[in-house]
Motif scaffolding. Sequence first.
Motif, PDB file in Angstrom:
ATOM      1  N   ASN A  13      -8.534   4.117   1.563  1.00  0.00           N
ATOM      2  CA  ASN A  13      -7.801   3.536   2.679  1.00  0.00           C
ATOM      3  C   ASN A  13      -8.376   3.983   4.001  1.00  0.00           C
ATOM      4  OD1 ASN A  13      -5.994   1.958   1.384  1.00  0.00           O
ATOM      5  ND2 ASN A  13      -4.447   3.555   1.184  1.00  0.00           N
ATOM      6  N   TRP A  64      -0.670  12.813   8.176  1.00  0.00           N
ATOM      7  CA  TRP A  64      -1.277  12.301   6.950  1.00  0.00           C
ATOM      8  C   TRP A  64      -2.726  12.750   6.791  1.00  0.00           C
ATOM      9  CZ3 TRP A  64       0.885  10.721   2.745  1.00  0.00           C
ATOM     10  CH2 TRP A  64       2.189  10.185   2.815  1.00  0.00           C
ATOM     11  N   PRO A 113       5.582   7.182   7.220  1.00  0.00           N
ATOM     12  CA  PRO A 113       4.236   6.608   7.371  1.00  0.00           C
ATOM     13  C   PRO A 113       3.865   6.512   8.845  1.00  0.00           C
ATOM     14  CG  PRO A 113       5.794   4.905   6.818  1.00  0.00           C
ATOM     15  CD  PRO A 113       6.543   6.201   6.720  1.00  0.00           C
ATOM     16  N   GLY A 114       2.557   6.599   9.125  1.00  0.00           N
ATOM     17  CA  GLY A 114       2.122   6.504  10.503  1.00  0.00           C
ATOM     18  C   GLY A 114       2.156   7.827  11.238  1.00  0.00           C
ATOM     19  N   SER A 115       2.642   8.861  10.562  1.00  0.00           N
ATOM     20  CA  SER A 115       2.646  10.165  11.217  1.00  0.00           C
ATOM     21  C   SER A 115       1.231  10.733  11.193  1.00  0.00           C
ATOM     22  CB  SER A 115       3.627  11.060  10.475  1.00  0.00           C
ATOM     23  OG  SER A 115       3.287  12.394  10.635  1.00  0.00           O
ATOM     24  N   SER A 158       1.319   4.156  -2.911  1.00  0.00           N
ATOM     25  CA  SER A 158       1.103   5.572  -2.609  1.00  0.00           C
ATOM     26  C   SER A 158       2.350   6.381  -2.935  1.00  0.00           C
ATOM     27  CB  SER A 158       0.721   5.709  -1.135  1.00  0.00           C
ATOM     28  OG  SER A 158       0.849   7.030  -0.729  1.00  0.00           O
ATOM     29  N   LEU A 159       3.523   5.824  -2.577  1.00  0.00           N
ATOM     30  CA  LEU A 159       4.782   6.533  -2.840  1.00  0.00           C
ATOM     31  C   LEU A 159       5.015   6.692  -4.331  1.00  0.00           C
ATOM     32  CD1 LEU A 159       6.803   7.573  -0.798  1.00  0.00           C
ATOM     33  CD2 LEU A 159       8.202   5.588  -1.256  1.00  0.00           C
ATOM     34  N   SER A 161      -6.475   7.518  -1.019  1.00  0.00           N
ATOM     35  CA  SER A 161      -6.366   7.848   0.402  1.00  0.00           C
ATOM     36  C   SER A 161      -7.714   7.742   1.089  1.00  0.00           C
ATOM     37  CB  SER A 161      -5.825   9.269   0.581  1.00  0.00           C
ATOM     38  OG  SER A 161      -4.694   9.469  -0.189  1.00  0.00           O
ATOM     39  N   LYS A 180       0.838  -1.201   0.000  1.00  0.00           N
ATOM     40  CA  LYS A 180       0.000   0.000   0.000  1.00  0.00           C
ATOM     41  C   LYS A 180       0.868   1.245   0.000  1.00  0.00           C
ATOM     42  CE  LYS A 180      -3.816  -0.978   2.776  1.00  0.00           C
ATOM     43  NZ  LYS A 180      -4.725  -0.672   3.885  1.00  0.00           N
ATOM     44  N   ARG A 181       1.909   1.187   0.861  1.00  0.00           N
ATOM     45  CA  ARG A 181       2.778   2.353   0.988  1.00  0.00           C
ATOM     46  C   ARG A 181       3.568   2.569  -0.285  1.00  0.00           C
ATOM     47  NH1 ARG A 181       4.887   6.901   2.780  1.00  0.00           N
ATOM     48  NH2 ARG A 181       7.141   6.931   2.994  1.00  0.00           N
TER      49      ARG A 181
END
Lengths: 199, 162
Positions: free
Chosen positions: B153, B78, B73-75, B9-10, B150, B5-6
Motif C-alpha cells: 500500500n 501508521w 485510519p489516516g493517523s 487490514s482490520l 502495508s 482496504k481498511r
Amino acid sequence: MALQNEDKLEVGYSSLQPKPKKWVLLMLRLLAFFATAAATVVMGLNKETKTLVVATVGTTPIKATLTAKFQHTPAFVFFVIANGLASIHNLVMIMGDLFGQKLDYKGLRLAMIAILDMMTVALISGGASAAAFMAELGKNGNSHARWNSICDKYKTFCDHGGGALIASFAGLILMLIISVMSIIKLLIKPKPDSTTVVP
Amino acid sequence: MIKPKRLLSLLLRFIAFGTTLAAVILMATSHEKGTFFAVSYEAKYTDTPAFKYFVIAYAIVTVYGFLVLFLPPGSPIWRLVLALDLVFIMLLISSISAAMAIAQVGKNGNPRAAWLPVCGQVAKFCNQVTGALVAGFIALITYIILLLYSIYNLLNPLFEKA
C-alpha cells in the motif's frame, strides 16, 4: 539562467534530505558478510571427538569413541543453513552494489533489496535464536526432563558453538541496521536525474 | 463506509491478535502432573526458558496487536506501526524458532547426548504445546502478510510511476 536555478534547486533539495552514503552501506554489508560467514564456518566445522574407557576386560581397556557434531542437533543445522544463506545474500548484494548498478526490474530494485534484507534478518534471527536456546540447554541441562548438560564433557564443542553464536548475533545486529537503511533508501524521494523530463 | 482496504487490514490484524492470544493461553495453561511408577513428575511451560521466552514474546505482541486495532485510519502513527510490525515479526520468529527447537528435542530426544524424549510421559502437555506452536505459526504468517500488504500500500504510488 533558468538551468542554473534548476541546479541550485536540485542541490538545495538533496541537501535537505539526508541520504545514507553509499560506502557506509557497503562497509556494513561487508562486516555482516564476514560475521555470518564466520558463524557458518565455525559452526560447520564444529566437531569434537572423545575417547572414553567404558570397561576393562582383563588388562585391556575397551575404548569407545564418541563424537559431538553439529549435525546431531537440527537447531544447529538450521543455524548453519541460515547463516550460510545470509552470507550468500550479503555477497550478492555487495556484488550488485559494486558491479551491477544498472540492473533493474521495472524500477523495483530498491524495493527488492529492502524486502530481501528483511527476509534475511528474519532468517538469521530464527537460526540464531534456536541455536542459542539449544546451546543453553546443552550448557545447563534440564533437571525437569532429566537431560544432563554436555558442556563439561565436550568443552571445545561448546566453546566453538558459543563463538559462532556471538558472530551470528553480531551479524544479526548489522543486518538489522542494513535493513533499516535499505528501507530508508526506499522511502526517501528519489533525486530526479537528467533523463526525466522536468515539467 | 469502511473502505475494503481498511476492512482487509482490520480483519488481518484481528486474526493476528486472536492467534497470538490463543498461542499465549495454550502455552501458559499447559500443565501436566503424573506419576511414572513411583516417580512423580510435573511438566510446566516454565521448565524451559525457551517456552518462557515464547510466552513473553507473544504476550507483548498480543498487547501491541490489541492497541493497533483501535488506531484510527489516516493517523500519522501508521508509519510507526509499519516499523514496529517489522520489529515484532523478528521477535515472533526468534521466539517460535527457539520454542520449536526445544520442543523437537522433547519429542524426539537426542540419543547421542543421552536425552530421552519426554512426550511419552506427558502426552497432554506435548499436545498443548504443539497447539500453541501451531497458533503461533499462524500468527507469524498473518503478521508477515500484514507487513507485505502495508508495504504494498505504501509503495503503490511507486509502482504506478514505473
